[in-house]
Design an enzyme around this catalytic site. Structure first.
Site, short mmCIF file in Angstrom:
data_model
loop_
_atom_site.label_atom_id
_atom_site.label_comp_id
_atom_site.label_asym_id
_atom_site.label_seq_id
_atom_site.Cartn_x
_atom_site.Cartn_y
_atom_site.Cartn_z
N LYS A 128 48.52 1.26 -37.87
CA LYS A 128 49.11 0.49 -37.06
C LYS A 128 50.19 0.20 -37.57
CE LYS A 128 47.14 -3.41 -34.70
NZ LYS A 128 45.78 -3.44 -34.10
N ASP A 162 48.52 -4.72 -28.99
CA ASP A 162 47.96 -5.21 -30.05
C ASP A 162 48.66 -7.02 -29.51
OD1 ASP A 162 45.75 -5.73 -31.97
OD2 ASP A 162 47.64 -7.04 -32.91
N ASN A 169 44.36 -10.74 -24.44
CA ASN A 169 44.13 -9.43 -23.13
C ASN A 169 42.39 -9.69 -24.09
OD1 ASN A 169 42.45 -6.65 -24.16
ND2 ASN A 169 43.67 -6.47 -21.94
P1 NDP Z 1 47.34 -11.22 -26.45
O1 NDP Z 1 48.73 -11.12 -27.50
O2 NDP Z 1 47.18 -11.03 -24.74
O3 NDP Z 1 47.06 -12.47 -27.07
C1 NDP Z 1 46.70 -13.07 -28.00
C2 NDP Z 1 45.87 -14.70 -28.05
O4 NDP Z 1 46.28 -15.36 -29.40
C3 NDP Z 1 47.00 -15.51 -27.11
O5 NDP Z 1 46.06 -16.71 -26.30
C4 NDP Z 1 47.88 -16.56 -27.62
O6 NDP Z 1 48.52 -17.45 -28.19
C5 NDP Z 1 46.76 -16.69 -28.94
N1 NDP Z 1 47.22 -16.77 -30.53
C6 NDP Z 1 48.34 -16.02 -31.25
N2 NDP Z 1 47.94 -16.42 -32.40
C7 NDP Z 1 47.50 -18.00 -32.46
C8 NDP Z 1 47.48 -19.00 -33.54
N3 NDP Z 1 47.64 -19.20 -34.55
N4 NDP Z 1 46.59 -19.81 -32.95
C9 NDP Z 1 46.24 -20.03 -32.23
N5 NDP Z 1 46.03 -19.06 -31.15
C10 NDP Z 1 46.91 -17.72 -30.95
O7 NDP Z 1 46.44 -10.50 -27.57
P2 NDP Z 1 44.72 -9.67 -27.60
O8 NDP Z 1 44.24 -10.62 -27.23
O9 NDP Z 1 45.22 -8.06 -28.08
O10 NDP Z 1 44.61 -9.91 -29.24
C11 NDP Z 1 44.14 -11.03 -29.82
C12 NDP Z 1 43.19 -10.27 -31.08
O11 NDP Z 1 42.96 -9.27 -31.28
C13 NDP Z 1 44.51 -10.24 -32.35
O12 NDP Z 1 43.48 -10.16 -33.22
C14 NDP Z 1 44.41 -8.59 -32.18
O13 NDP Z 1 44.40 -8.14 -33.05
C15 NDP Z 1 42.85 -7.98 -31.92
N6 NDP Z 1 42.80 -7.23 -30.66
C16 NDP Z 1 43.09 -6.50 -30.31
C17 NDP Z 1 42.64 -5.23 -29.02
C18 NDP Z 1 43.37 -5.44 -27.23
O14 NDP Z 1 42.89 -3.99 -27.75
N7 NDP Z 1 43.75 -5.41 -27.40
C19 NDP Z 1 41.67 -4.75 -29.82
C20 NDP Z 1 40.67 -4.83 -31.01
C21 NDP Z 1 41.57 -6.23 -31.37
P3 NDP Z 1 50.07 -17.91 -27.55
O15 NDP Z 1 50.15 -17.16 -26.46
O16 NDP Z 1 50.77 -19.43 -28.15
O17 NDP Z 1 50.44 -16.69 -29.13
O1 2IT Z 2 43.38 -3.73 -33.10
C1 2IT Z 2 42.87 -2.80 -32.37
O2 2IT Z 2 42.10 -1.64 -32.54
C2 2IT Z 2 43.95 -2.62 -31.64
N1 2IT Z 2 44.50 -2.96 -30.99
C3 2IT Z 2 43.73 -1.38 -30.36
C4 2IT Z 2 44.02 -0.25 -30.69
C5 2IT Z 2 44.18 0.91 -30.14
O3 2IT Z 2 44.64 2.09 -30.26
O4 2IT Z 2 43.43 1.17 -28.91
#
Ligand code: NDP
Ligand code: 2IT
Length: 444
Positions: A126, A166, A240
């Site tokens: 990471k 992420d 996302n």
């Molecule tokens: P994004 O940046 O696309 O979206 C994050 C979202 O979460 C935004 O709406 C953000 O709001 C909100 N958020 C962040 N912090 C807070 C908080 N303290 N309270 C309320 N809302 C919050 O990120 P992702 O969707 O990619 O990631 C979301 C989660 O999923 C993370 O934990 C990430 O590690 C996990 N993840 C992501 C993967 C991926 O493929 N993208 C894969 C596996 C896990 P704001 O705009 O206000 O910050």
């Molecule tokens: O937390 C996760 O699994 C991710 N943000 C995706 C990692 C990846 O390599 O696609």
């Protein structure tokens, strides 16, 4: 003291000021106790747990860049290369002001077990930066990404370490990072995943994490003679993962009534209109508050508390430790039956235990959100083949991977008389493959 407790104490003593890392390690070690106890002498003699909790390498670097006012800004950059026993390091990059070494070590540690569960050949890593992309111009984001990659490119590669997105890192950032890698290293290779479709990206990668969350939820429900059809769902976040979880849940007949961002949450009793959310978040990079101005009947509430909305299924898809015991108690009181983590470690340890003690069926992030990294691994396969698969092919593979993960974690829990404890099941099943590979490769 048991071997797992000893190693946990050592982690706390040797990694001061890293509470998120301690939390992630404790949950895994507590689950592994039943496995370790059966073979304690062997694991101790090989110092398996000491090696498992120590990253193979941490790279930390300065990221200088110039903002639109001509001022020189300096951020911190990191890559945690946690474990390469089963494949090249693989895991996302997070750009958020809260990023520090503790958060990236917790995420890297979780990634090791998650990647193992996918059944694909990927190790765990990471990285990221305390850079805040919010409110920055495209030029500023590009300048930051180019500086970040100018340093990071020395340590990654298609067969070494393959970052992805992420929080705060999506298609725009991956594009700038890829362009700079290619320019500096002069290699057109699959060094990043989540790439655009015109330069080596995979169909369905954008949707994969959210779709995967719902595919595995569907397996869990089927296994308990239930279905998503007609259920009321709350999804936290609006990034996302959240957006595509809403899309797939709606396609499978559920009604999603609430989403949030870090400022507040929206409630739409008629079911979220995802086109509006996508326009606000993916196109305009705006705030979720705007939804209530645009959709009749929807309301916006400033601050936390989205768990107060009555639902059958709760999908936390925002960030770590967003859901605490009080939130879970409210969900239970309102009749919620399922919590499936789209984010990484969004539920505190106490809240997770409270949910399971109250009969909520709970799937942990390292199993439930593994569809994202799994599809990243499918992107790597396509890049190696120099071919691209159709969306139907990728989606079918993703679906099968999520079905298999559910079977693996459910089976591991049953083998240790922990039926329905999917937290333990995921940690045990993830560990089994990694530990076997570590032992086979000797003391490295
Ligand atoms: P994004 O940046 O696309 O979206 C994050 C979202 O979460 C935004 O709406 C953000 O709001 C909100 N958020 C962040 N912090 C807070 C908080 N303290 N309270 C309320 N809302 C919050 O990120 P992702 O969707 O990619 O990631 C979301 C989660 O999923 C993370 O934990 C990430 O590690 C996990 N993840 C992501 C993967 C991926 O493929 N993208 C894969 C596996 C896990 P704001 O705009 O206000 O910050
Ligand atoms: O937390 C996760 O699994 C991710 N943000 C995706 C990692 C990846 O390599 O696609």
């Amino acid at each position: 003291m048991s071997y797992t407790e000893e190693v946990y104490e050592r982690v706390v003593a040797q990694n001061p000021g890293e509470p998120e890392f301690h939390q992630a390690v404790k949950e895994v070690l507590d689950s592994l106790k039943v496995v370790i106890d059966r073979n304690e002498e062997k694991y101790r003699s090989l110092s398996i747990l000491e090696r498992l909790v120590e990253p193979e390498r941490i790279i930390s670097f300065r990221v200088p860049w110039v903002d639109d006012n001509g001022t020189v800004q300096v951020n911190k950059g990191y890559r945690v290369q946690f474990n390469s026993a089963i494949g090249p390091y693989k895991g996302g990059l997070r750009f958020h002001p809260t990023v520090n070494q503790s958060i990236l070590k917790f995420l890297g540690f979780e990634q090791v077990f998650k990647n193992s569960l996918t059944g694909l050949p990927i190790g765990g890593g990471k990285g990221g930066s305390n850079f805040n992309p919010k409110g920055k111009s495209d030029r500023e984001v590009m300048a930051f990404c180019q500086s970040f990659m100018t340093e990071l490119c020395k340590y990654i590669g298609a067969d070494t370490d393959v970052p992805a997105g992420d929080i705060g890192v999506g298609g725009r950032e991956i594009g700038y990072l890829f362009g700079q890698y290619k320019r500096v290293r002069d290699l057109y290779e699959g060094v990043l995943t989540g790439k655009g479709l015109t330069y080596g990206g995979s169909l369905i990668r954008t949707e994969a994490t959210g779709y995967g969350v719902v595919y595995i939820l569907n397996e869990l429900m089927k296994d308990h003679n239930d279905s998503l059809n007609g259920k009321t769902v709350v999804v936290t976040g609006s990034g996302n993962v959240a957006i595509y979880a809403v899309q797939k849940a709606t396609q499978l007949g559920a009604k999603v009534v609430a989403m949030c961002d870090s400022n507040g949450y929206i409630y739409d009793p008629n079911g979220i209109n995802l086109d509006v959310v996508k326009d606000i978040k993916e196109v305009k990079r705006g705030r979720i508050k705007e939804y209530a101005d645009r959709v009749e009947g929807a309301t916006y509430t400033e601050g936390v508390g989205i768990w107060n909305i009555k639902c059958d299924v709760y999908l936390p898809c925002a960030t770590q430790n967003e859901l605490d015991v009080d939130g879970v108690k409210t969900l239970v009181a309102n009749g919620c039956k399922y919590i499936v983590e789209g984010a990484n470690m969004p539920t505190t340890r106490e809240a997770t235990e409270c949910a399971m003690d109250n009969g909520i069926l709970f799937l942990p992030g390292k199993a439930a959100n593994a569809g994202g990294v799994a599809t990243s691994a499918l992107e790597m396969s396509q890049n190696s083949q120099r071919l691209s698969w159709t969306s139907e092919e990728v989606d079918a593979k993703l679906h099968q991977i999520m079905v298999d993960i559910y079977a693996k974690i459910s089976d591991a829990a049953k083998r240790y008389d922990l039926t329905d404890n999917y937290v333990a099941g995921a940690n045990i099943a993830g560990f089994e493959k990694v530990v076997d590979a570590m032992i086979a490769q000797g003391i490295v």
